[in-house]
Design an enzyme around this catalytic site. Structure first.
Site, PDB file in Angstrom:
ATOM      1  N   LYS A  21      45.841  38.516  51.101  1.00 11.04           N
ATOM      2  CA  LYS A  21      44.447  39.015  51.096  1.00 11.04           C
ATOM      3  C   LYS A  21      43.566  38.017  50.365  1.00 11.04           C
ATOM      4  O   LYS A  21      44.030  37.205  49.569  1.00 11.04           O
ATOM      5  CB  LYS A  21      44.347  40.384  50.434  1.00 11.04           C
ATOM      6  N   GLY A 111      45.855  34.465  43.542  1.00 13.39           N
ATOM      7  CA  GLY A 111      44.827  35.463  43.847  1.00 13.39           C
ATOM      8  C   GLY A 111      44.899  35.946  45.278  1.00 13.39           C
ATOM      9  O   GLY A 111      43.975  36.582  45.776  1.00 13.39           O
ATOM     10  N   GLY A 113      47.568  37.799  46.368  1.00 14.08           N
ATOM     11  CA  GLY A 113      48.286  39.078  46.357  1.00 14.08           C
ATOM     12  C   GLY A 113      49.682  39.024  46.946  1.00 14.08           C
ATOM     13  O   GLY A 113      50.200  40.074  47.352  1.00 14.08           O
ATOM     14  N   ASP A 149      46.607  46.233  42.814  1.00 13.28           N
ATOM     15  CA  ASP A 149      46.217  45.907  44.190  1.00 13.28           C
ATOM     16  C   ASP A 149      47.309  46.220  45.209  1.00 13.28           C
ATOM     17  O   ASP A 149      47.135  45.939  46.395  1.00 13.28           O
ATOM     18  CB  ASP A 149      45.688  44.467  44.325  1.00 13.28           C
TER      19      ASP A 149
HETATM   20  O1  C5P Z   1      48.088  46.021  37.895  1.00 10.98           O
HETATM   21  P1  C5P Z   1      48.444  44.590  37.717  1.00 10.98           P
HETATM   22  O2  C5P Z   1      49.838  44.428  37.168  1.00 10.98           O
HETATM   23  O3  C5P Z   1      48.229  43.759  38.927  1.00 10.98           O
HETATM   24  O4  C5P Z   1      47.436  44.036  36.641  1.00 10.98           O
HETATM   25  C1  C5P Z   1      47.756  42.920  35.846  1.00 10.98           C
HETATM   26  C2  C5P Z   1      46.786  42.831  34.703  1.00 10.98           C
HETATM   27  O5  C5P Z   1      45.486  42.448  35.192  1.00 10.98           O
HETATM   28  C3  C5P Z   1      46.544  44.107  33.934  1.00 10.98           C
HETATM   29  O6  C5P Z   1      47.503  44.313  32.944  1.00 10.98           O
HETATM   30  C4  C5P Z   1      45.165  43.848  33.348  1.00 10.98           C
HETATM   31  O7  C5P Z   1      45.264  42.984  32.241  1.00 10.98           O
HETATM   32  C5  C5P Z   1      44.468  43.068  34.446  1.00 10.98           C
HETATM   33  N1  C5P Z   1      43.691  43.958  35.330  1.00 10.98           N
HETATM   34  C6  C5P Z   1      42.547  44.559  34.842  1.00 10.98           C
HETATM   35  N2  C5P Z   1      41.824  45.407  35.635  1.00 10.98           N
HETATM   36  C7  C5P Z   1      42.188  45.624  36.916  1.00 10.98           C
HETATM   37  C8  C5P Z   1      43.333  45.001  37.458  1.00 10.98           C
HETATM   38  C9  C5P Z   1      44.065  44.170  36.630  1.00 10.98           C
HETATM   39  O8  C5P Z   1      42.184  44.356  33.680  1.00 10.98           O
HETATM   40  N3  C5P Z   1      41.453  46.450  37.663  1.00 10.98           N
END
Ligand code: C5P
Length: 324
Positions: A21, A111, A113, A149
């Site tokens: 993505k 970035g 995904g 995501d």
């Molecule tokens: O959910 P995921 O493991 O992909 O997120 C990784 C990190 O990215 C989170 O721990 C957070 O630090 C940051 N993040 C965030 N806000 C989001 C998505 C990700 O701060 N909406």
């Protein structure tokens, strides 16, 4: 010989594509108490994809990946997806009985995904192979526990992501575009990009954003625009300025892509990949050639619609699972 597949229980293999993505835009709308940020982002699937081949075998779960840099243990989101689905299916102990092979084409930490898409594809494929049949809502909830995501990748196509980016609203498809991806030689970790965003916001980031070519709060950010559902929307990624401040190549690449005729150009997600949207494939190819000749790694792909990008697991019956 009559080949009569009898059902998922007899199949020995599942194959599923996991599409990449880009974020056509990304607005950070606030912070949550748990450390996550509130987002409003437009996701767009690409034809670029990884391929997962899952075989029914004896013994514990194993993962193999065509790219040596990708972890193949519990650090891989596919592993965690398998574990969570195994538990939800009411099975005891660690998951076993499958070998997952990931043919990796989506660059990591870019970035795009890739890891999240692999996890969503694994959920769909294992749900079919193991017969857990969780249904769309429970699968989406499970996906959200794996990463912010991951739920988007169960849906694919063009979609709005709210909340942490995990509350997905499917949208009508973006007009088909050729997408030129440019891969800087460094990755950016997602937590780091959000931390830089917070630090810059605390330091008063408006000036920083202007300096790096992506003004915040103005109509035209220089990133161009897309047409979606009859509306013209500016392409703005709020994480781009904080990342470009540490890596000025990002803003330079966006400017070069726009100068080369891209209708829009921006960093995707938390970076470091930069994309340019071209209506004309020749324009994308010419821009790619020019960037390659000055040392940048590029790839030309296309926007993918929901029908193509939603993970559709395909069961494969080998000879041993057929009725003779
Ligand atoms: O959910 P995921 O493991 O992909 O997120 C990784 C990190 O990215 C989170 O721990 C957070 O630090 C940051 N993040 C965030 N806000 C989001 C998505 C990700 O701060 N909406």
């Amino acid at each position: 010989m009559i080949a009569v597949p009898r059902g998922a229980g007899d199949a020995t293999r599942v194959v599923v594509r996991a599409h990449a993505k880009i974020n056509l835009d990304l607005q950070v709308e606030g912070a949550r108490a748990d450390g996550y940020h509130l987002l409003r982002t437009l996701f767009q699937s690409l034809t670029l994809h990884d391929l997962l081949t899952i075989d029914r075998v004896e013994g514990p779960l194993t993962i193999a990946c065509s790219h040596p840099g990708v972890p193949t243990d519990e650090r891989n989101l596919v592993w965690r997806a398998a574990e969570r689905l195994w538990e939800c299916g009411g099975r005891a102990g660690p998951p076993h009985g499958v070998r997952v092979r990931i043919t990796k084409r989506i660059p990591a930490q870019g970035g795009l995904g890739g890891g999240s898409s692999d996890a969503a594809a694994a959920l769909v494929a294992l749900d079919l192979l193991w017969g857990t049949r969780l249904g769309a809502d429970r699968l989406a909830a499970l996906a959200g526990q794996l990463g912010a995501d991951v739920p988007f990748f169960l849906c694919g196509g063009t979609a709005l992501g709210l909340g942490r980016g995990d509350v997905i609203h499917p949208l009508e498809a973006l007009e088909p575009q050729h997408v030129l991806l440019v891969f800087p030689p460094f990755g950016v970790s997602t937590p780091e990009a959000f931390r830089w965003f917070d630090e810059d916001a605390a330091a008063g980031a408006a000036r920083v954003a202007e300096d790096s070519g992506t003004a915040v709060g103005t109509g035209d950010c220089g990133g161009g625009a897309i047409r979606l559902g009859g509306l013209v929307r500016p392409v703005i990624n709020d994480l781009q300025a904080p990342v470009a401040r540490r890596h000025p190549e990002i803003a330079d690449l966006c400017r070069r892509l726009r100068a080369a005729g891209a209708g829009a150009a921006a960093m995707t997600g938390s970076g470091s990949t930069v994309f340019g949207l071209f209506e004309d494939p020749a324009g994308a190819a010419a821009a790619a050639a020019a960037l390659e000749s000055s040392g940048w790694r590029t790839l030309v792909t296309r926007c993918a619609g929901r029908e193509q990008a939603r993970p559709a697991a395909r069961l494969v019956w080998t000879r041993s699972s057929r009725i003779h």
